[in-house]
Design a protein around this motif. Structure first.
Motif, PDB file in Angstrom:
ATOM      1  N   LYS A   1       0.835  -1.198   0.000  1.00 13.27           N
ATOM      2  CA  LYS A   1       0.000   0.000   0.000  1.00 13.27           C
ATOM      3  C   LYS A   1       0.874   1.254   0.000  1.00 13.27           C
ATOM      4  N   ASP A   2       1.972   1.228   0.749  1.00 12.26           N
ATOM      5  CA  ASP A   2       2.890   2.372   0.741  1.00 12.26           C
ATOM      6  C   ASP A   2       3.459   2.630  -0.651  1.00 12.26           C
ATOM      7  N   ASP A   3       3.771   1.562  -1.392  1.00  8.18           N
ATOM      8  CA  ASP A   3       4.263   1.741  -2.764  1.00  8.18           C
ATOM      9  C   ASP A   3       3.229   2.464  -3.615  1.00  8.18           C
ATOM     10  N   LEU A   4       1.968   2.119  -3.428  1.00  4.59           N
ATOM     11  CA  LEU A   4       0.883   2.764  -4.158  1.00  4.59           C
ATOM     12  C   LEU A   4       0.764   4.236  -3.763  1.00  4.59           C
ATOM     13  N   LEU A   5       0.827   4.513  -2.466  1.00  3.77           N
ATOM     14  CA  LEU A   5       0.728   5.889  -1.977  1.00  3.77           C
ATOM     15  C   LEU A   5       1.878   6.746  -2.493  1.00  3.77           C
ATOM     16  N   VAL A   6       3.086   6.212  -2.457  1.00  3.32           N
ATOM     17  CA  VAL A   6       4.251   6.954  -2.947  1.00  3.32           C
ATOM     18  C   VAL A   6       4.114   7.215  -4.449  1.00  3.32           C
TER      19      VAL A   6
ATOM     20  N   ILE B   1       1.344   7.623  -6.093  1.00  7.29           N
ATOM     21  CA  ILE B   1       0.365   8.710  -6.247  1.00  7.29           C
ATOM     22  C   ILE B   1       1.052  10.049  -6.022  1.00  7.29           C
ATOM     23  N   MET B   2       1.875  10.139  -4.993  1.00 14.95           N
ATOM     24  CA  MET B   2       2.564  11.396  -4.703  1.00 14.95           C
ATOM     25  C   MET B   2       3.577  11.745  -5.791  1.00 14.95           C
ATOM     26  N   LYS B   3       4.259  10.747  -6.330  1.00 12.46           N
ATOM     27  CA  LYS B   3       5.214  11.011  -7.415  1.00 12.46           C
ATOM     28  C   LYS B   3       4.484  11.508  -8.658  1.00 12.46           C
TER      29      LYS B   3
ATOM     30  N   SER C   1       5.818   8.508   6.643  1.00 15.80           N
ATOM     31  CA  SER C   1       6.516   7.675   5.682  1.00 15.80           C
ATOM     32  C   SER C   1       7.424   8.499   4.774  1.00 15.80           C
ATOM     33  N   ARG C   2       7.615   8.028   3.587  1.00 16.61           N
ATOM     34  CA  ARG C   2       8.696   8.485   2.728  1.00 16.61           C
ATOM     35  C   ARG C   2       8.522   9.790   1.972  1.00 16.61           C
ATOM     36  N   LEU C   3       7.319  10.320   1.844  1.00 16.39           N
ATOM     37  CA  LEU C   3       7.155  11.457   0.951  1.00 16.39           C
ATOM     38  C   LEU C   3       5.949  12.278   1.368  1.00 16.39           C
ATOM     39  N   ASP C   4       6.078  13.578   1.349  1.00 14.93           N
ATOM     40  CA  ASP C   4       4.909  14.436   1.472  1.00 14.93           C
ATOM     41  C   ASP C   4       5.066  15.586   0.493  1.00 14.93           C
ATOM     42  N   ILE C   5       3.988  16.280   0.239  1.00 12.41           N
ATOM     43  CA  ILE C   5       4.004  17.298  -0.816  1.00 12.41           C
ATOM     44  C   ILE C   5       4.956  18.453  -0.481  1.00 12.41           C
ATOM     45  N   GLY C   6       5.118  18.764   0.808  1.00 11.50           N
ATOM     46  CA  GLY C   6       6.046  19.823   1.195  1.00 11.50           C
ATOM     47  C   GLY C   6       7.477  19.462   0.841  1.00 11.50           C
ATOM     48  N   ASP C   7       7.870  18.216   1.132  1.00 10.50           N
ATOM     49  CA  ASP C   7       9.204  17.759   0.758  1.00 10.50           C
ATOM     50  C   ASP C   7       9.367  17.755  -0.761  1.00 10.50           C
ATOM     51  N   ALA C   8       8.332  17.282  -1.441  1.00  6.35           N
ATOM     52  CA  ALA C   8       8.396  17.201  -2.894  1.00  6.35           C
ATOM     53  C   ALA C   8       8.555  18.578  -3.520  1.00  6.35           C
TER      54      ALA C   8
END
Length: 170
Positions: free
Chosen positions: A52-57, A59-61, A100-107
């Motif tokens: 599920k985390d792979d899917l979420l990441v 989506i963010m990418k 987890s690994r990614l959020d929009i602020g970091d991106a």
């Protein structure tokens, strides 16, 4: 060749359905709901996204790719608007990712060069004051995305907040 095209279509359908499922059901959205909405088997979801985390990441990418493209063909004001819209759209994905690994602020920090170009264009057009610096704009973008991800964020608050930010830059 048909298999690759099918796989690409399935992946796109899964990502789109997952975005909708998380927006509707929040972090409790299941891969079964995503598969059903995408019109694929659950195994197909797991072939593309083992967790599920792979899917979420993913989506963010995809979200970041949309913003990167937009930054190349936008104005600073339109980009602020799009970033806030994207933060609202991905709010539940960010919640599901947690720490987890990614959020929009970091991106967003990866978009600094594009934002600097937008700021230079805004300055040249008189839409941003000459003393505005890219680190200030990045801080404002990050703050706006954080605010947009809060439950208290409303369309009225969004409009007023962006107006204050853009007025402050000009």
């Amino acid at each position: 060749m048909g298999l690759r095209a099918d796989a690409a279509r399935n992946r796109a359908a899964i990502l789109s359905s997952a975005s909708e499922a998380f927006a509707e059901h929040g972090p409790k959205a299941t891969t079964e709901q995503v598969a059903q909405q995408a019109g694929v088997a659950v195994g197909t979801v797991f072939r593309h996204f083992p967790t599920k985390d792979d899917l979420l990441v993913a989506i963010m990418k995809e979200s970041l790719e949309r913003l990167t493209t937009l930054a190349d063909e936008s104005t600073l004001a339109d980009f602020f608007d799009a970033v806030v819209d994207e933060a609202v759209r991905t709010r539940m994905v960010v919640t599901a990712l947690g720490d987890s690994r990614l959020d929009i602020g970091d991106a967003l920090r990866g978009l600094t060069d594009s934002v600097a170009r937008l700021l230079d264009q805004a300055k040249a057009a008189g839409a941003a004051r000459p003393t505005a610096q890219v680190d200030e704009v990045m801080a404002l973008l990050t703050a706006a995305t954080y605010a947009a991800q809060q439950a208290s964020w409303t369309p009225d608050l969004r409009q007023r907040t962006l107006a204050v930010i853009l007025r402050g830059l000009s």
